[in-house]
Design a protein around this motif. Sequence first.
Motif, PDB file in Angstrom:
ATOM      1  N   LEU A  31       0.801 -68.876  21.493  1.00  0.00           N
ATOM      2  CA  LEU A  31       0.979 -67.195  20.795  1.00  0.00           C
ATOM      3  C   LEU A  31       1.103 -67.507  19.423  1.00  0.00           C
ATOM      4  CD1 LEU A  31       1.124 -64.298  21.660  1.00  0.00           C
ATOM      5  CD2 LEU A  31       3.763 -64.911  21.852  1.00  0.00           C
ATOM      6  N   ILE A  32       0.349 -67.024  18.648  1.00  0.00           N
ATOM      7  CA  ILE A  32       0.457 -67.270  17.131  1.00  0.00           C
ATOM      8  C   ILE A  32       0.754 -65.930  16.455  1.00  0.00           C
ATOM      9  CG2 ILE A  32      -0.529 -68.100  14.996  1.00  0.00           C
ATOM     10  CD1 ILE A  32      -2.660 -69.421  17.017  1.00  0.00           C
ATOM     11  N   ARG A  33       2.027 -65.790  15.737  1.00  0.00           N
ATOM     12  CA  ARG A  33       2.394 -64.701  14.960  1.00  0.00           C
ATOM     13  C   ARG A  33       1.846 -64.902  13.428  1.00  0.00           C
ATOM     14  NH1 ARG A  33       3.274 -60.758  11.832  1.00  0.00           N
ATOM     15  NH2 ARG A  33       4.842 -59.017  12.693  1.00  0.00           N
ATOM     16  N   VAL A  34       0.655 -64.048  13.116  1.00  0.00           N
ATOM     17  CA  VAL A  34       0.035 -64.149  11.661  1.00  0.00           C
ATOM     18  C   VAL A  34       0.507 -62.905  11.043  1.00  0.00           C
ATOM     19  CG1 VAL A  34      -1.804 -65.826  12.353  1.00  0.00           C
ATOM     20  CG2 VAL A  34      -2.079 -63.165  12.862  1.00  0.00           C
ATOM     21  N   ASP A  35       0.176 -63.081   9.741  1.00  0.00           N
ATOM     22  CA  ASP A  35       0.496 -61.853   8.961  1.00  0.00           C
ATOM     23  C   ASP A  35      -0.822 -61.379   8.414  1.00  0.00           C
ATOM     24  OD1 ASP A  35       1.243 -60.049   7.214  1.00  0.00           O
ATOM     25  OD2 ASP A  35       2.096 -61.091   5.671  1.00  0.00           O
ATOM     26  N   HIS A  36      -1.636 -60.669   9.280  1.00  0.00           N
ATOM     27  CA  HIS A  36      -2.984 -60.113   9.027  1.00  0.00           C
ATOM     28  C   HIS A  36      -2.803 -58.603   8.724  1.00  0.00           C
ATOM     29  CE1 HIS A  36      -5.384 -63.634  11.323  1.00  0.00           C
ATOM     30  NE2 HIS A  36      -4.507 -64.026  10.165  1.00  0.00           N
ATOM     31  N   ASN A  37      -1.767 -58.485   7.886  1.00  0.00           N
ATOM     32  CA  ASN A  37      -1.666 -57.081   7.680  1.00  0.00           C
ATOM     33  C   ASN A  37      -2.310 -56.551   6.456  1.00  0.00           C
ATOM     34  OD1 ASN A  37      -0.778 -54.340   7.395  1.00  0.00           O
ATOM     35  ND2 ASN A  37       1.204 -55.118   6.101  1.00  0.00           N
ATOM     36  N   VAL A  38      -3.707 -56.427   6.755  1.00  0.00           N
ATOM     37  CA  VAL A  38      -4.373 -56.238   5.463  1.00  0.00           C
ATOM     38  C   VAL A  38      -5.462 -55.128   5.877  1.00  0.00           C
ATOM     39  CG1 VAL A  38      -4.820 -58.792   4.904  1.00  0.00           C
ATOM     40  CG2 VAL A  38      -6.362 -58.004   6.552  1.00  0.00           C
ATOM     41  N   VAL A  39      -5.344 -54.411   6.656  1.00  0.00           N
ATOM     42  CA  VAL A  39      -6.189 -53.149   6.973  1.00  0.00           C
ATOM     43  C   VAL A  39      -5.527 -52.009   6.546  1.00  0.00           C
ATOM     44  CG1 VAL A  39      -7.028 -51.842   8.867  1.00  0.00           C
ATOM     45  CG2 VAL A  39      -6.907 -54.412   8.996  1.00  0.00           C
ATOM     46  N   LYS A  40      -6.345 -51.375   5.537  1.00  0.00           N
ATOM     47  CA  LYS A  40      -6.063 -50.253   4.883  1.00  0.00           C
ATOM     48  C   LYS A  40      -7.104 -48.875   5.068  1.00  0.00           C
ATOM     49  CE  LYS A  40      -2.610 -52.312   1.571  1.00  0.00           C
ATOM     50  NZ  LYS A  40      -2.130 -52.282   0.449  1.00  0.00           N
ATOM     51  N   ASN A  41      -6.614 -47.845   5.659  1.00  0.00           N
ATOM     52  CA  ASN A  41      -7.576 -46.744   5.716  1.00  0.00           C
ATOM     53  C   ASN A  41      -8.842 -47.247   6.429  1.00  0.00           C
ATOM     54  OD1 ASN A  41      -6.046 -45.030   4.235  1.00  0.00           O
ATOM     55  ND2 ASN A  41      -6.732 -45.933   2.368  1.00  0.00           N
ATOM     56  N   GLY A  42      -8.595 -48.154   7.402  1.00  0.00           N
ATOM     57  CA  GLY A  42      -9.673 -48.558   8.489  1.00  0.00           C
ATOM     58  C   GLY A  42     -10.629 -49.457   7.869  1.00  0.00           C
ATOM     59  N   GLU A  43     -10.127 -50.233   6.881  1.00  0.00           N
ATOM     60  CA  GLU A  43     -11.035 -51.339   5.860  1.00  0.00           C
ATOM     61  C   GLU A  43     -10.153 -52.490   5.496  1.00  0.00           C
ATOM     62  OE1 GLU A  43     -12.840 -49.675   2.711  1.00  0.00           O
ATOM     63  OE2 GLU A  43     -14.327 -48.202   3.873  1.00  0.00           O
ATOM     64  N   ILE A  44     -10.839 -53.644   5.489  1.00  0.00           N
ATOM     65  CA  ILE A  44     -10.128 -54.854   5.223  1.00  0.00           C
ATOM     66  C   ILE A  44     -10.309 -54.890   3.607  1.00  0.00           C
ATOM     67  CG2 ILE A  44      -9.896 -57.383   5.261  1.00  0.00           C
ATOM     68  CD1 ILE A  44     -10.496 -57.282   8.175  1.00  0.00           C
TER      69      ILE A  44
END
Length: 283
Positions: A31-44
């Motif tokens: 189980l890998i906790r990543v920081d992929h908080n890159v989605v804004k307004n439905g887009e990367i």
Amino acid sequence: MGVDGVKYLTEDIPVLLDDKSGVDIGGKVILIRVDHNVVKNGEIGDPFRIERTKRTIEWIMTNGGYPVLMTHVGRPRNKDTGCITLSPNDSTDLNADYIEKKWGYRVRRIAVDMDAAPPKGLPGLDSSVSTAVSELKDGDFQILYLPNTRWFTGEQQEEDTPSRRRFTDDLASIADVFVNDAFGSHQAHVSTFWITKRIPSYAGILMMEEISKLGVHNDLRLLGHGRLGGYVDQLSSSPRAGRQHVAQSLHRRGCAAFGQRLGRFFVPFGLLNALLIQDALQD
């Protein structure tokens, strides 16, 4: 407690991901906790954070582990009401799509009926996740990507509630090992902190790189401010003291990673290549 043959950064923080670590992950669900908080307004907008975790994920796959990814996306929880709104704009599906397209791996997503979700968010993982983990081990796909961790009721709860315990138990039930590779996710949530109390937990390659920069210079100046403008003001007005690093004060909670609370200071990911500083690895 140490493990024979495993290299440790400190007494309590083991290094998992290098070829000399001595940790066997073959056949295990990671189980890998990543920081992929890159989605804004439905887009990367910028996939940099996703790309930075590629080495950890591929190291696990190369060494026979089965990667299950999880990240938070956005802030779907209303702080005033506690209600959690599930929206495609906060979904991890776009992250999974990116990995599939750019890296060429088969990625399974977990379907969520957003319209049927309770007002306070998802109570926990349903049976479809356990089924997907079994299929991951059977080779039906190569990576499993869980829904947004902040869609779950217990993820951000500060108190020891049944919801927090359930989400922790659910995550622990699907994996053998936890790896934290989310340097930018500082808060003591289930997916970053409480899970480490349940299963063996280690630092990922990206996490270790960031931590290895700690202590490079002993003379550090610590700056704190809650907003970007404050960083600029303080940098322009403060004298230079060795290397200056920018940190944002966390007013209520400590940071967390691989089972350690990280003091009261947080450095936003990628901001001026800033670092966690000042005894960050101590309680």
